[in-house]
Design a protein around this motif. Structure first.
Motif, PDB file in Angstrom:
ATOM      1  N   PRO A  69      -6.232  98.217 -86.495  1.00 57.68           N
ATOM      2  CA  PRO A  69      -6.265  97.115 -87.468  1.00 57.68           C
ATOM      3  C   PRO A  69      -5.272  96.015 -87.124  1.00 57.68           C
ATOM      4  CG  PRO A  69      -6.241  99.245 -88.589  1.00 57.68           C
ATOM      5  CD  PRO A  69      -5.996  99.517 -87.151  1.00 57.68           C
ATOM      6  N   GLU A  70      -4.119  96.401 -86.555  1.00 56.92           N
ATOM      7  CA  GLU A  70      -3.121  95.396 -86.179  1.00 56.92           C
ATOM      8  C   GLU A  70      -3.672  94.425 -85.141  1.00 56.92           C
ATOM      9  OE1 GLU A  70      -2.617  98.625 -86.205  1.00 56.92           O
ATOM     10  OE2 GLU A  70      -1.175  98.943 -87.845  1.00 56.92           O
ATOM     11  N   LEU A  71      -4.458  94.944 -84.195  1.00 56.70           N
ATOM     12  CA  LEU A  71      -5.052  94.083 -83.169  1.00 56.70           C
ATOM     13  C   LEU A  71      -6.019  93.087 -83.788  1.00 56.70           C
ATOM     14  CD1 LEU A  71      -5.801  93.212 -80.293  1.00 56.70           C
ATOM     15  CD2 LEU A  71      -7.371  95.166 -80.198  1.00 56.70           C
ATOM     16  N   VAL A  72      -6.879  93.541 -84.698  1.00 59.54           N
ATOM     17  CA  VAL A  72      -7.882  92.665 -85.314  1.00 59.54           C
ATOM     18  C   VAL A  72      -7.198  91.589 -86.163  1.00 59.54           C
ATOM     19  CG1 VAL A  72      -9.874  92.576 -86.852  1.00 59.54           C
ATOM     20  CG2 VAL A  72      -9.592  94.517 -85.300  1.00 59.54           C
ATOM     21  N   VAL A  73      -6.284  92.016 -87.029  1.00 57.95           N
ATOM     22  CA  VAL A  73      -5.594  91.054 -87.894  1.00 57.95           C
ATOM     23  C   VAL A  73      -4.756  90.091 -87.061  1.00 57.95           C
ATOM     24  CG1 VAL A  73      -3.890  90.802 -89.736  1.00 57.95           C
ATOM     25  CG2 VAL A  73      -5.583  92.642 -89.844  1.00 57.95           C
ATOM     26  N   GLY A  74      -4.057  90.595 -86.065  1.00 58.02           N
ATOM     27  CA  GLY A  74      -3.232  89.749 -85.220  1.00 58.02           C
ATOM     28  C   GLY A  74      -4.037  88.712 -84.462  1.00 58.02           C
ATOM     29  N   THR A  75      -5.237  89.096 -84.029  1.00 57.15           N
ATOM     30  CA  THR A  75      -6.092  88.152 -83.317  1.00 57.15           C
ATOM     31  C   THR A  75      -6.550  87.023 -84.229  1.00 57.15           C
ATOM     32  OG1 THR A  75      -6.863  89.951 -81.894  1.00 57.15           O
ATOM     33  CG2 THR A  75      -8.172  87.935 -81.910  1.00 57.15           C
ATOM     34  N   VAL A  76      -6.922  87.349 -85.468  1.00 57.74           N
ATOM     35  CA  VAL A  76      -7.353  86.316 -86.425  1.00 57.74           C
ATOM     36  C   VAL A  76      -6.193  85.377 -86.756  1.00 57.74           C
ATOM     37  CG1 VAL A  76      -8.237  85.901 -88.750  1.00 57.74           C
ATOM     38  CG2 VAL A  76      -9.160  87.789 -87.383  1.00 57.74           C
ATOM     39  N   VAL A  77      -5.024  85.955 -87.009  1.00 55.39           N
ATOM     40  CA  VAL A  77      -3.853  85.130 -87.308  1.00 55.39           C
ATOM     41  C   VAL A  77      -3.508  84.233 -86.123  1.00 55.39           C
ATOM     42  CG1 VAL A  77      -1.383  85.184 -87.806  1.00 55.39           C
ATOM     43  CG2 VAL A  77      -2.917  86.762 -88.982  1.00 55.39           C
ATOM     44  N   GLY A  78      -3.585  84.782 -84.910  1.00 55.50           N
ATOM     45  CA  GLY A  78      -3.318  83.983 -83.721  1.00 55.50           C
ATOM     46  C   GLY A  78      -4.312  82.849 -83.569  1.00 55.50           C
ATOM     47  N   ALA A  79      -5.591  83.112 -83.867  1.00 52.98           N
ATOM     48  CA  ALA A  79      -6.604  82.061 -83.775  1.00 52.98           C
ATOM     49  C   ALA A  79      -6.323  80.930 -84.761  1.00 52.98           C
ATOM     50  CB  ALA A  79      -7.988  82.663 -84.031  1.00 52.98           C
ATOM     51  N   VAL A  80      -5.901  81.275 -85.976  1.00 50.02           N
ATOM     52  CA  VAL A  80      -5.580  80.254 -86.979  1.00 50.02           C
ATOM     53  C   VAL A  80      -4.399  79.402 -86.527  1.00 50.02           C
ATOM     54  CG1 VAL A  80      -4.804  79.873 -89.343  1.00 50.02           C
ATOM     55  CG2 VAL A  80      -6.553  81.599 -88.882  1.00 50.02           C
ATOM     56  N   LEU A  81      -3.367  80.046 -85.998  1.00 50.07           N
ATOM     57  CA  LEU A  81      -2.198  79.302 -85.528  1.00 50.07           C
ATOM     58  C   LEU A  81      -2.556  78.378 -84.366  1.00 50.07           C
ATOM     59  CD1 LEU A  81       0.547  82.094 -85.647  1.00 50.07           C
ATOM     60  CD2 LEU A  81       0.234  80.170 -87.219  1.00 50.07           C
ATOM     61  N   ILE A  82      -3.381  78.877 -83.463  1.00 48.75           N
ATOM     62  CA  ILE A  82      -3.801  78.057 -82.324  1.00 48.75           C
ATOM     63  C   ILE A  82      -4.607  76.853 -82.805  1.00 48.75           C
ATOM     64  CG2 ILE A  82      -5.323  78.026 -80.299  1.00 48.75           C
ATOM     65  CD1 ILE A  82      -4.459  80.956 -79.841  1.00 48.75           C
ATOM     66  N   GLY A  83      -5.506  77.085 -83.757  1.00 48.04           N
ATOM     67  CA  GLY A  83      -6.302  75.978 -84.288  1.00 48.04           C
ATOM     68  C   GLY A  83      -5.447  74.936 -84.974  1.00 48.04           C
ATOM     69  N   PHE A  84      -4.439  75.394 -85.721  1.00 46.49           N
ATOM     70  CA  PHE A  84      -3.557  74.448 -86.401  1.00 46.49           C
ATOM     71  C   PHE A  84      -2.762  73.604 -85.397  1.00 46.49           C
ATOM     72  CE2 PHE A  84       0.747  73.587 -88.040  1.00 46.49           C
ATOM     73  CZ  PHE A  84       0.420  72.724 -89.076  1.00 46.49           C
ATOM     74  N   VAL A  85      -2.186  74.275 -84.387  1.00 49.86           N
ATOM     75  CA  VAL A  85      -1.408  73.547 -83.384  1.00 49.86           C
ATOM     76  C   VAL A  85      -2.290  72.582 -82.606  1.00 49.86           C
ATOM     77  CG1 VAL A  85      -0.029  73.801 -81.283  1.00 49.86           C
ATOM     78  CG2 VAL A  85       0.315  75.369 -83.195  1.00 49.86           C
ATOM     79  N   ALA A  86      -3.512  73.029 -82.246  1.00 50.20           N
ATOM     80  CA  ALA A  86      -4.416  72.177 -81.471  1.00 50.20           C
ATOM     81  C   ALA A  86      -4.873  70.967 -82.264  1.00 50.20           C
ATOM     82  CB  ALA A  86      -5.624  72.996 -81.020  1.00 50.20           C
ATOM     83  N   SER A  87      -4.861  71.060 -83.594  1.00 53.38           N
ATOM     84  CA  SER A  87      -5.331  69.942 -84.413  1.00 53.38           C
ATOM     85  C   SER A  87      -4.257  68.870 -84.626  1.00 53.38           C
ATOM     86  CB  SER A  87      -5.790  70.464 -85.778  1.00 53.38           C
ATOM     87  OG  SER A  87      -4.691  70.976 -86.524  1.00 53.38           O
ATOM     88  N   LEU A  88      -3.015  69.149 -84.239  1.00 59.32           N
ATOM     89  CA  LEU A  88      -1.940  68.195 -84.513  1.00 59.32           C
ATOM     90  C   LEU A  88      -2.089  66.904 -83.705  1.00 59.32           C
ATOM     91  CD1 LEU A  88       1.153  70.596 -84.700  1.00 59.32           C
ATOM     92  CD2 LEU A  88      -0.214  69.636 -86.575  1.00 59.32           C
TER      93      LEU A  88
END
Length: 420
Positions: free
Chosen positions: A383-402
């Motif tokens: 579960p840590e891998l799945v949740v961590g991947t989703v959280v990482g994707a959100v952070l990447i999307g936020f940074v890329a949108s700046l």
């Protein structure tokens, strides 16, 4: 916090730009699927590699210290006292034999009560020997053990092909399925077991096992502790105490702590497997590089698509700013779009990745000679891998949108309306 205007404009922009939104979701989903799949596969391979190495041995081993002869000139260098008899002769190399651990019950209880990190303690009378059947002669490892305690170190009982392991009686042995095939014997047959020193005994085979560990299945003979002590001439002593720890990569730390309390040599499996640890470290770095480059590719994809979106929406941005929208609100609109796209793509990709991993996990490899089957793909999905991947994707999307968000906030509404 985003205000109502930012939420409304961001959502409408995503709904109206259906093709760009769908393209972004596909790119993100594929990236997340790749991360989940490769990470689960690499973690599974690492788990299997560690289990293949540690599953057939004790994580920590307690043995008597080897005694080495001391030459006359070495005594003088060390400042040894001159009292006692003096022996002169040639130095020669002798076959090393294990000493004995006296009062092993005391040391076993001490280790067993050492802490929650200890999962099992098993005394043993062990050594090299031979299995003989007619003209066939195979080198084997002889173990005199207490079956139920040893089973906590290496799972033999659950891997029995036939016969028994826990209820070994005097003169009875349990051997590996492959060793039985090599010797051409089965349950109920007798096998001559001999130590390297030449002490031998005929024993009856009462069980066959198939653990999947070649070192055990091909060349290991288990007998009662009393039989092993008699065979190796140990009396009531043993020559090894195996210890199972909860976390295998902390075995060296446990060994160091035990060494301070036990007057015998304490070693961990890590000390003898440095090459394996280097291989695991290299494998972990490879996994990190794959994830890093996948994240960079996804970030560039999000940024590129949002830049295109900004370019297409320049007139609308100019009108919003002319109507009083602040730079912060404009930045928030595109930051929200990047974050929402990443969240949706991350959830879709993680869900698809979990489904793919679960489906492939059910594919079994070819059965062994004893009918034992194992998964073809050794995934390790948490579960840590799945949740961590989703959280990482959100952070990447936020940074890329700046970057596109900043570009949109700097739009001059007068220039856009004039050109427009």
């Amino acid at each position: 916090m985003p205000d109502r205007l930012s939420w409304s404009v961001a959502w409408r922009g995503l709904v109206r730009s259906k093709r760009l939104t769908a393209l972004t979701l596909v790119v993100l989903s594929v990236s997340v699927i790749l991360v989940v799949f490769l990470t689960a596969l690499i973690d599974g391979l690492e788990r299997d590699l560690v289990e293949e190495t540690t599953g057939a041995i004790a994580h920590v081993l307690i043995e008597p210290r080897e005694r080495e002869p001391l030459a006359l000139w070495e005594r003088e260098e060390l400042g040894a006292p001159d009292d006692g008899p003096l022996y002169l002769g040639e130095r020669t190399t002798l076959t090393s034999e294990k000493g004995a651990i006296d009062n092993w019950q005391r040391w076993g209880r001490l280790v067993d009560q050492f802490g929650p990190e200890i999962q099992g303690v098993s005394p043993a009378a062990e050594g090299q020997g031979f299995a003989i059947r007619g003209e066939k002669r195979e080198a084997v490892r002889l173990y005199g053990i207490e079956p139920r305690r040893y089973d906590r170190l290496v799972p033999i009982q659950e891997n029995l092909v036939e016969g028994r392991f826990y209820e070994l009686g005097p003169g009875e042995i349990t051997i590996g399925y492959k060793l039985a095939q090599t010797m051409g014997i089965g349950r109920g047959d007798r096998l001559q077991v001999t130590t390297a020193a030449g002490t031998g005994r005929s024993m009856r085979v009462v069980g066959l096992f198939d653990t999947g560990f070649g070192g055990i299945d091909n060349a290991t003979v288990f007998m009662r502790l009393g039989d092993g002590q008699s065979l190796f001439g140990l009396g009531s002593s043993v020559n090894a105490i195996g210890v199972e720890v909860q976390r295998v990569f902390r075995a060296d730390r446990v060994a160091d702590q035990l060494q301070r309390q036990i007057p015998y040599e304490v070693t961990s499996w890590i000390a003898d497997n440095e090459r394996l640890l280097r291989a695991l470290e290299g494998q972990g770095r490879s996994s990190d590089l794959i994830i890093f480059f996948t994240a960079v590719a996804a970030a560039f994809a999000i940024a590129s698509i949002l830049i295109v979106l900004v370019t297409n929406k320049l007139p609308e941005i100019g009108i919003l700013k002319a109507m009083g929208a602040t730079r912060r609100q404009i930045r928030t609109v595109f930051a929200l779009q990047g974050t929402l796209l990443s969240l949706a793509g991350g959830v879709l990709g993680a869900s698809a990745g979990v489904v793919i991993v679960e489906l492939l996990s059910n594919i079994e490899g070819p059965p062994t000679a004893s009918g034992r089957t194992e998964p073809l793909f050794p995934f390790e999905l948490s579960p840590e891998l799945v949740v961590g991947t989703v959280v990482g994707a959100v952070l990447i999307g936020f940074v890329a949108s700046l970057v596109p968000a900043r570009r949109a906030s700097n739009v001059d509404p007068i220039e856009v309306i004039r050109s427009g």
